[in-house]
Design a protein around this motif. Sequence first.
Motif: not given
Length: 366
Positions: A88, A181-184, A186, A189, A193, A199, A201, A223, A233
């Motif tokens: 990450c 989720q860190e970011t939605y 995709e 994401y 990652h 990785r 998702y 997020a 997010d």
Amino acid sequence: MSFYAEIAKLRTFDFEAFFERVGEKDVAAALAKDRLNYLDYLTLLSPAAALHLETIAQKAHQVTIRQFGRTMLLFTPLYLANYCVNQCVYCGFQVHNRLARKRLSLAEVEAEAKVIAQTGLKHILVLTGESRTDSPVAYIRDCVEVLKQYFTSVSIEVYPLETEEYVELASAGVDGLTIYQETYDETAYAELHPAGPKRNYRFRLDAPERGCQAGLRTVSVGALLGLSEWRRDAFFTGLHADYLQRRYPDVEISISPPRMRPHLGGYQPRYQVTDKDLVQYVLAFRLFMPRSGITLSTRESAVLRDHMVKLGITKMSAGVSTSVGGHTQGETVGQFQISDERSVADIARMLYNQGYQPIYKDWQAL
């Protein structure tokens, strides 16, 4: 069923066009409602709504007092290990960063627990990096069994697990799950990652639901603001929380809106999220989901946290260290730099001065 299906329905939604259409009357109409739909929530996240934060704040404060009273639940994180196999780009613990790797022994876990318990806290959040080799579920379970001697509520913020693994930890005493989720987004994401199990998702996205299915009492999603456009997010975090609450009404669903902080590696966020943006997000979510908890961490400054006490927040961390063994062995390189370094007693004093009651315990297993 998965929340991924809900995201897919909005894949072609034109957020920019929607925001351009939102005007003062739309904001007023959303504020007049007792129950918001997802478009009302998005309206309150819009640039147009940012011009009416004082009005939104007044209603959010009233709603929060009605649902939670003048209380604030306090907790602190405990880092068990910082071994990680992920890459990450935004995390101090990622595998390519050079730092001393460590995993606490059970004796060291107990030493940390004793120091934290002396502050009066009864809620704790345990964290690890993602390494099933160095921090397997069996190790986490053993740590939880130690911690249950000192705390009435033990939550986990670890790598995503299978349902049966959440069941195993619940049987050991875990009652809460936090997983971001860190970011939605995709696409973003995948870029953030580049390698490692994180990785995946979809597997991470469905982890909160697996926690609900395992019978955990509380589940928190969110997020990491700054990795993608914050309004989107924030929107999908709210929808995720709403999805879980509707499907699992017996679970306490909450969110946290963490922002990027300096960390080993120095990754700079792609998007700037201002204090005003953060406040707007919290206010809008409070009106969208009046009964859900909102956690504000020590990533934020003492001044900002003090001012946000009355704006919908229900849970705050205190006396925080983000390094492994940081409560007893001195600070080393942590996952990120905290901003509010105040002790539990300092936070409690601040809350009392604002007319709020710090809560150290709100849960006791039978």
